[in-house]
Design an enzyme around this catalytic site. Structure first.
Site, PDB file in Angstrom:
ATOM      1  N   ARG A 230       0.854  -1.176   0.000  1.00 52.84           N
ATOM      2  CA  ARG A 230       0.000   0.000   0.000  1.00 52.84           C
ATOM      3  C   ARG A 230       0.896   1.234   0.000  1.00 52.84           C
ATOM      4  O   ARG A 230       1.914   1.279   0.697  1.00 52.84           O
ATOM      5  CB  ARG A 230      -0.916   0.030   1.228  1.00 52.84           C
ATOM      6  CG  ARG A 230      -2.017  -1.006   1.195  1.00 52.84           C
ATOM      7  CD  ARG A 230      -3.044  -0.725   0.119  1.00 52.84           C
ATOM      8  NE  ARG A 230      -4.185  -1.627   0.163  1.00 52.84           N
ATOM      9  CZ  ARG A 230      -4.300  -2.728  -0.562  1.00 52.84           C
ATOM     10  NH1 ARG A 230      -3.323  -3.086  -1.383  1.00 52.84           N
ATOM     11  NH2 ARG A 230      -5.381  -3.478  -0.480  1.00 52.84           N
ATOM     12  N   GLU A 259      -4.775   6.638  -6.314  1.00 49.85           N
ATOM     13  CA  GLU A 259      -5.001   5.879  -7.548  1.00 49.85           C
ATOM     14  C   GLU A 259      -6.336   6.252  -8.183  1.00 49.85           C
ATOM     15  O   GLU A 259      -7.324   6.459  -7.465  1.00 49.85           O
ATOM     16  CB  GLU A 259      -4.979   4.372  -7.224  1.00 49.85           C
ATOM     17  CG  GLU A 259      -3.630   3.897  -6.711  1.00 49.85           C
ATOM     18  CD  GLU A 259      -3.634   2.431  -6.309  1.00 49.85           C
ATOM     19  OE1 GLU A 259      -4.666   1.741  -6.517  1.00 49.85           O
ATOM     20  OE2 GLU A 259      -2.614   1.965  -5.772  1.00 49.85           O
ATOM     21  N   HIS A 277      -1.268  -1.124 -10.033  1.00 44.90           N
ATOM     22  CA  HIS A 277      -1.873  -1.905  -8.943  1.00 44.90           C
ATOM     23  C   HIS A 277      -2.442  -3.228  -9.472  1.00 44.90           C
ATOM     24  O   HIS A 277      -3.634  -3.530  -9.304  1.00 44.90           O
ATOM     25  CB  HIS A 277      -2.970  -1.103  -8.239  1.00 44.90           C
ATOM     26  CG  HIS A 277      -3.240  -1.593  -6.838  1.00 44.90           C
ATOM     27  ND1 HIS A 277      -3.726  -0.786  -5.843  1.00 44.90           N
ATOM     28  CD2 HIS A 277      -3.091  -2.826  -6.265  1.00 44.90           C
ATOM     29  CE1 HIS A 277      -3.872  -1.480  -4.728  1.00 44.90           C
ATOM     30  NE2 HIS A 277      -3.484  -2.720  -4.966  1.00 44.90           N
TER      31      HIS A 277
END
Length: 321
Positions: A230, A259, A277
């Site tokens: 993260r 994001e 991601h």
């Protein structure tokens, strides 16, 4: 009457028949507008929510779902699920810790190899008709530090140790007596003992900004960092500064603070590799996570204990990094 599940996750449509075949009624709401509309229109009959850490489920949404009984999170992280609101209502929360560990570990090692061996720059040069002889470090025999030795961290450690003859050290909330790797008591100590540092800990308040300027300076100008966990674990401004000033050698990042927005400063740096991601995304991992959700839902609505419960605020202090 079948339980109704609000599905907020955007990447699992091909595997949703697994849940439908188990008898669950699904409401798909993968965009913010669809999410708000679904809660407003169907809130009084939604029994369960399927989400992931970055998407979360917020207190005001939980309050708008009076029939909600269980929140299932795909993947290990649940940082934007309001656990206090869930606990206040007696709502069960589950996650998919460990299910996608192989996929995430594969991606971590791919990013580390690409970064250390400078694969993107070599590829771009050949495509331009150039033939540079770029001298880059080997991974064999190097020291790998892993922040967070859960399922993902263990999978990374096994790949690095068994496949690349790397020495493994780690920092965890607790010193694990069941592993053959060296424990470091702080992230700074871990960075100082590492040539390469991989961030593999869940996000959330307990791990926020563990990687800061002090840690990056301990990693040093020959050190590389990979984050497949993260973005909140790393102080982004400190990372950008360290990269720009070459106080570390490079970074590979699969996660970002806002994001899908990525800081332009990161995009402009030649010593950075960026992916959107996707570390946990593979057919095998996605099927496995949806199957885990299904098992948790079936257990819950059958009155049985769920398989992968998340600790609610009263016992969050026992959570492992």
């Amino acid at each position: 009457m079948p339980a109704t599940v609000l599905v907020l996750v955007e990447t699992i449509n091909d595997y949703l028949p697994i849940l439908e075949h188990q008898g669950f009624h699904l409401i798909l709401a993968p965009t913010p507008n669809e999410r708000a509309a679904a809660i407003a229109r169907h809130g009084d009959r939604i029994d369960a929510v399927l989400t992931r850490g970055p998407l979360g489920l917020y207190a005001e949404e939980i309050s708008a779902l009076p029939a909600l009984k269980i929140i299932c999170v795909i993947g290990a992280g649940y940082e934007h699920v309001d656990l206090h609101a869930a606990a206040d209502r007696g709502i069960t929360v589950t996650n998919g810790a460990g299910v996608n560990a192989s996929s995430v570990a594969d991606h971590a090692m791919a990013m580390l190899l690409s970064l250390v061996r400078d694969i993107p720059r070599c590829d771009a040069a050949v495509r331009r008709g150039e033939w540079p002889k770029i001298m880059r470090p080997s991974l064999a025999g190097k020291r790998l530090g892993i922040l967070g030795l859960g399922a993902v961290g263990m999978a990374i450690a096994k790949r690095a140790s068994n496949g690349f003859d790397m020495t493994i050290c780690y920092h965890n909330r607790q010193n694990r007596k069941d592993v053959p790797y060296d424990f470091c008591s702080t992230p700074t100590e871990l960075a100082r003992a590492s040539d390469f540092l991989i961030v593999a800990t869940p996000g959330g308040v307990g791990t926020r900004h563990l990687i800061n300027r002090q840690v990056l300076d301990a990693l040093g100008p020959s050190g590389f960092i990979v984050n497949i966990a993260r973005a909140s674990v790393v102080v982004t401004a400190d990372l950008i500064s360290a990269l720009e000033q070459r106080r570390i050698a490079g970074a590979a990042l699969d996660v970002f603070d806002a994001e899908p927005r990525v800081p332009d400063a990161l995009k402009s740096l030649a010593n950075v590799i960026l992916t959107p991601h996707v570390a946990g995304l593979s057919p095998e991992a996605t099927q496995g996570t949806v199957e885990m959700v299904g098992r948790n839902l079936v257990a819950f609505f059958s009155g049985e204990p769920v398989l992968t419960p998340v600790n609610l605020p009263s016992d969050l202090s026992s959570a492992v990094l």
